[in-house]
Design a protein around this motif. Structure first.
Motif, PDB file in Angstrom:
ATOM      1  N   ASP A 178      -3.734  -0.972  10.216  1.00 43.10           N
ATOM      2  CA  ASP A 178      -2.575  -0.153  10.578  1.00 43.10           C
ATOM      3  C   ASP A 178      -1.830   0.273   9.304  1.00 43.10           C
ATOM      4  OD1 ASP A 178      -0.957   0.951  12.684  1.00 43.10           O
ATOM      5  OD2 ASP A 178       0.592  -0.452  11.979  1.00 43.10           O
ATOM      6  N   ALA A 179      -1.667  -0.665   8.382  1.00 40.67           N
ATOM      7  CA  ALA A 179      -0.978  -0.352   7.118  1.00 40.67           C
ATOM      8  C   ALA A 179      -1.760   0.709   6.334  1.00 40.67           C
ATOM      9  CB  ALA A 179      -0.828  -1.617   6.285  1.00 40.67           C
ATOM     10  N   MET A 180      -3.096   0.593   6.320  1.00 39.48           N
ATOM     11  CA  MET A 180      -3.921   1.576   5.610  1.00 39.48           C
ATOM     12  C   MET A 180      -3.761   2.965   6.225  1.00 39.48           C
ATOM     13  SD  MET A 180      -7.520  -0.448   5.035  1.00 39.48           S
ATOM     14  CE  MET A 180      -8.344   1.051   4.457  1.00 39.48           C
ATOM     15  N   ARG A 181      -3.773   2.992   7.556  1.00 36.54           N
ATOM     16  CA  ARG A 181      -3.643   4.282   8.251  1.00 36.54           C
ATOM     17  C   ARG A 181      -2.286   4.923   7.923  1.00 36.54           C
ATOM     18  NH1 ARG A 181      -1.168   5.538  12.594  1.00 36.54           N
ATOM     19  NH2 ARG A 181      -0.746   3.394  13.190  1.00 36.54           N
ATOM     20  N   ARG A 192     -10.437   4.154   2.378  1.00 36.53           N
ATOM     21  CA  ARG A 192     -11.703   3.396   2.409  1.00 36.53           C
ATOM     22  C   ARG A 192     -11.466   1.897   2.531  1.00 36.53           C
ATOM     23  NH1 ARG A 192     -11.575   6.377  -2.063  1.00 36.53           N
ATOM     24  NH2 ARG A 192     -12.881   8.239  -2.117  1.00 36.53           N
ATOM     25  N   ILE A 193     -12.431   1.233   3.181  1.00 34.61           N
ATOM     26  CA  ILE A 193     -12.384  -0.238   3.244  1.00 34.61           C
ATOM     27  C   ILE A 193     -13.796  -0.822   3.210  1.00 34.61           C
ATOM     28  CG2 ILE A 193     -12.170  -0.148   5.789  1.00 34.61           C
ATOM     29  CD1 ILE A 193     -10.557  -2.843   5.514  1.00 34.61           C
ATOM     30  N   VAL A 194     -13.956  -1.870   2.408  1.00 33.50           N
ATOM     31  CA  VAL A 194     -15.206  -2.658   2.411  1.00 33.50           C
ATOM     32  C   VAL A 194     -14.831  -4.032   2.950  1.00 33.50           C
ATOM     33  CG1 VAL A 194     -17.067  -3.646   1.039  1.00 33.50           C
ATOM     34  CG2 VAL A 194     -16.140  -1.381   0.454  1.00 33.50           C
ATOM     35  N   PHE A 195     -15.525  -4.451   4.000  1.00 32.73           N
ATOM     36  CA  PHE A 195     -15.118  -5.658   4.733  1.00 32.73           C
ATOM     37  C   PHE A 195     -16.190  -6.743   4.659  1.00 32.73           C
ATOM     38  CE2 PHE A 195     -15.354  -7.735   9.031  1.00 32.73           C
ATOM     39  CZ  PHE A 195     -14.349  -8.654   8.788  1.00 32.73           C
ATOM     40  N   SER A 196     -15.728  -7.991   4.512  1.00 32.84           N
ATOM     41  CA  SER A 196     -16.625  -9.153   4.474  1.00 32.84           C
ATOM     42  C   SER A 196     -16.943  -9.613   5.891  1.00 32.84           C
ATOM     43  CB  SER A 196     -15.950 -10.320   3.758  1.00 32.84           C
ATOM     44  OG  SER A 196     -15.543  -9.945   2.483  1.00 32.84           O
ATOM     45  N   SER A 197     -18.040  -9.108   6.435  1.00 31.00           N
ATOM     46  CA  SER A 197     -18.501  -9.589   7.737  1.00 31.00           C
ATOM     47  C   SER A 197     -19.505 -10.720   7.492  1.00 31.00           C
ATOM     48  CB  SER A 197     -19.103  -8.424   8.523  1.00 31.00           C
ATOM     49  OG  SER A 197     -19.438  -8.828   9.832  1.00 31.00           O
ATOM     50  N   GLY A 236     -10.422   8.436  10.959  1.00 30.89           N
ATOM     51  CA  GLY A 236     -11.070   9.024   9.782  1.00 30.89           C
ATOM     52  C   GLY A 236     -11.256   8.108   8.585  1.00 30.89           C
ATOM     53  N   ILE A 237     -10.979   6.796   8.755  1.00 33.79           N
ATOM     54  CA  ILE A 237     -11.197   5.868   7.627  1.00 33.79           C
ATOM     55  C   ILE A 237     -12.698   5.751   7.343  1.00 33.79           C
ATOM     56  CG2 ILE A 237     -11.184   3.350   7.160  1.00 33.79           C
ATOM     57  CD1 ILE A 237      -8.328   3.279   8.213  1.00 33.79           C
ATOM     58  N   LEU A 288       0.807  -1.231   0.000  1.00 31.31           N
ATOM     59  CA  LEU A 288       0.000   0.000   0.000  1.00 31.31           C
ATOM     60  C   LEU A 288       0.838   1.279   0.000  1.00 31.31           C
ATOM     61  CD1 LEU A 288      -2.768  -0.917   2.644  1.00 31.31           C
ATOM     62  CD2 LEU A 288      -3.038  -0.783   0.145  1.00 31.31           C
ATOM     63  N   ASP A 289       2.009   1.213   0.632  1.00 28.97           N
ATOM     64  CA  ASP A 289       2.763   2.435   0.886  1.00 28.97           C
ATOM     65  C   ASP A 289       3.172   3.157  -0.406  1.00 28.97           C
ATOM     66  OD1 ASP A 289       4.002   4.346   2.504  1.00 28.97           O
ATOM     67  OD2 ASP A 289       5.951   3.373   2.232  1.00 28.97           O
ATOM     68  N   GLY A 290       2.767   4.393  -0.512  1.00 22.62           N
ATOM     69  CA  GLY A 290       3.186   5.233  -1.634  1.00 22.62           C
ATOM     70  C   GLY A 290       2.615   4.826  -2.982  1.00 22.62           C
TER      71      GLY A 290
END
Ligand code: UFG
Length: 317
Positions: A100-103, A109-114, A158-159, A60-62
């Motif tokens: 943590d990596a996203m932050r 944004r994240i869409v999660f499979s619950s 703020g995500i 994800l970084d950069g």
């Protein structure tokens, strides 16, 4: 958008990756291939093999990602009861590493499979998102903990997050379908009987308080499920976490599912009543009113279409 799809080599992740590519998005799949398949990743996506813990930040970084769709997980209820530590470690631990990596990388944004398993044994039907969450196994508990972590990351960092609580996903999308090494799900097992790979199917209990005594579930086509992910992606708002149930809103019993499989395949499909499976609630049906009214989602495919598409996939060999 530039999207990271975790678990994109698995059943649902591969279907949704293909739909995202079809909608013009750029897709990178991160998958450790512990249960997924390299050849399930759609041709237009780039595959990175590894765990979220090891590689999420590096990927994800950069790199200017707009969002993550997070499918990667251990998802067998029975296994979670036998090995709870594995489920907490892989599901919650790796999701925290991802958040943590996203932050740190500034991915918004994240869409999660619950899952419906976050509700446990429901007190009323259909299940609303506001109903109590009392999971009855470590799988559901680990997914509920991730929902909570998402809510905190939204509030504190703020995500923008959306959790989609899947009910019983079935069907296939062309060459993308369900092929687990250990198959526990009803429809693929019944179709294995129709294909001659199994002698018969056992119905786990016929003394439940349901019209025909077998358990009732809410089945949703994987293509309709994927469409909901595209809508959820658009609905992610910075600082907010939203939860939506994803089901068709109507229930089918184990006997009814087997009957539909008989009609679709033309095979007699011998079925026998066996003992109950531990931890199975009698009825699990979603209210999908929230996602219908807030995101304009509507399921288009019925149980027969799910079985027909799963059967076409099973016969591809
Ligand atoms: N069943 C049988 N025979 C089989 C397999 C399943 O009778 O050989 C029955 C089960 O007892 C259940 C129904 O078919 O009543 C559906 O079972 P599945 O294993 O296909 O699906 P579940 O409802 O157990 O599981 C789904 C998701 C899980 C999620 C769970 C929520 O697959 O990820 O709902 O409780 F956790």
């Amino acid at each position: 958008m530039r999207l990271l799809v975790t678990g994109g080599a698995g059943y649902i992740g591969s279907v949704v990756s293909d739909q995202l590519l079809g909608a013009g998005h750029e897709v990178v799949v991160l998958d450790d291939l512990s249960t997924g398949h390299r050849d399930a990743v759609p041709a237009g996506a780039r595959l990175v093999v590894g765990t979220l813990r090891d590689l999420a930040f590096e990927v994800l970084d950069g790199a200017g990602f707009d969002a993550v769709l997070h499918f990667a997980a251990k998802s067998l209820v029975g296994e979670s009861v036998e090995r709870p530590g594995l489920y907490w470690d892989k599901n919650l631990g790796e999701s925290l590493a991802l958040l943590d990596a996203m932050r740190r990388a500034g991915v918004p944004r994240i869409v999660f499979s619950s899952t419906a398993a976050t509700y446990g044994e429901p007190e009323s039907s259909p299940i609303l998102e506001t109903d109590p969450t009392r999971p009855t196994n470590p799988y559901g508990a680990s997914k509920l903990a991730i929902d909570t972590a998402l809510a905190e990351h939204a509030r504190l960092h703020g995500i923008g997050g959306v959790s989609l609580r899947y009910f019983n996903v079935a069907g296939a999308h062309g060459p993308f379908g369900e092929r687990h090494t250990t198959e526990t799900h009803l429809i693929p097992i019944v179709l294995q009987v129709a294909a001659g790979h199994r002698e018969k199917v056992f119905m786990y209990g016929d003394d439940y308080p349901t019209p025909d005594g077998t358990c009732v579930r809410d089945y949703i086509h994987v293509i309709d499920l994927g469409v909901a992910h595209l809508l959820a992606l658009e609905a992610c708002e910075p600082g907010s976490h939203k939860i939506f149930n994803l089901g068709n809103g109507s229930g089918f019993s184990v006997r009814e599912v087997i009957d539909v499989c008989r009609q679709v395949t033309g095979h007699p499909i011998p079925a026998e009543v066996g003992p109950r499976r531990a931890g199975d609630p009698a009825v699990l049906v979603a209210s999908s009113e929230r996602i219908r009214s807030e995101l304009g989602w509507k399921p288009e495919r019925d149980l027969r279409a799910m079985v027909a598409d799963a059967w076409a996939f099973a016969r591809r060999g």
